[in-house]
Design a protein around this motif. Sequence first.
Motif, mmCIF file in Angstrom:
data_model
loop_
_atom_site.group_PDB
_atom_site.id
_atom_site.type_symbol
_atom_site.label_atom_id
_atom_site.label_comp_id
_atom_site.label_asym_id
_atom_site.label_seq_id
_atom_site.Cartn_x
_atom_site.Cartn_y
_atom_site.Cartn_z
ATOM 1 N N SER A 196 -11.560 -3.991 8.825
ATOM 2 C CA SER A 196 -11.818 -3.970 7.388
ATOM 3 C C SER A 196 -11.216 -2.729 6.736
ATOM 4 N N HIS A 200 -17.779 -3.413 5.220
ATOM 5 C CA HIS A 200 -16.835 -2.691 6.090
ATOM 6 C C HIS A 200 -17.609 -2.033 7.225
ATOM 7 N N ILE A 223 -16.631 -8.564 9.812
ATOM 8 C CA ILE A 223 -16.081 -7.855 8.663
ATOM 9 C C ILE A 223 -14.562 -7.797 8.853
ATOM 10 N N PRO A 224 -13.783 -7.709 7.779
ATOM 11 C CA PRO A 224 -14.187 -7.473 6.402
ATOM 12 C C PRO A 224 -14.753 -8.727 5.734
ATOM 13 N N SER A 270 -8.639 -9.790 7.178
ATOM 14 C CA SER A 270 -8.203 -8.433 6.809
ATOM 15 C C SER A 270 -6.761 -8.354 6.324
#
Length: 206
Positions: A12, A6, A51-52, A64
């Motif tokens: 995220s 994260h 990310i995530p 996400s």
Amino acid sequence: MLTLYHCTNARSFRALWALEEMGLPYDLHVLPFPPRKRHENMHDINPLGTIPVLFDGDVRLTESVAIPHYLATKYGPTDLAVAPDEPGYGAYLNFLVMGEATLTFPQTIHLRYQVFAPREERRPEIARDYAEWFGSRLRNVETMMGASHVAADRFTMADISVGYAVMLALSVGLEEFVSERLRTYFESLRNRPAFQRAIAAQGPAA
Ligand SMILES: N[C@@H](CCC(=O)N[C@@H](CS)C(=O)NCC(=O)O)C(=O)O
């Protein structure tokens, strides 16, 4: 064991918030942004460099809005997902994807040209264009939402998806596009104990 990679307040956050709503134990790695450049071996963790990233044993998820739905359907039963035999199922799926594909997409192009690109590569006119495009999409999305939640007359993972787009708008200079009604909607999401736990879990803002 569930492991989430994260960055503070990034997309995220949807996954982190969903983990807290589900009450599942998890390991959290908060990385510097952008992880592609600032976290060693990021491409081994996720070839996309983004990310995530959620690992559930050998299973890897990198989207996400897929992660909240995955957690709800894999580790439920829970009212946080809407089942195919419920009347709100179509709206639930639609808003789940809409939060990212329709709303956060233009937001991040705006951010790229306004904030993240090296100064000489910033393009204020493109940034403004995407900001306004986001604004008109948000207005239209608002007309499609239910009275208190986006779908199924209850809080679901689809609210995490759309709610995060509102949260981002309010924190990156796009607040002019957020109506009073959406501000009230987001306030009700922000007051959820799981939202507050997710904020606390990620630590101080980067
Ligand atoms: N569609 C993906 C997009 C993932 C994504 O682009 N994440 C951003 C964070 S908000 C990122 O990692 N950006 C860093 C980069 O592209 O270097 C999702 O919803 O998770």
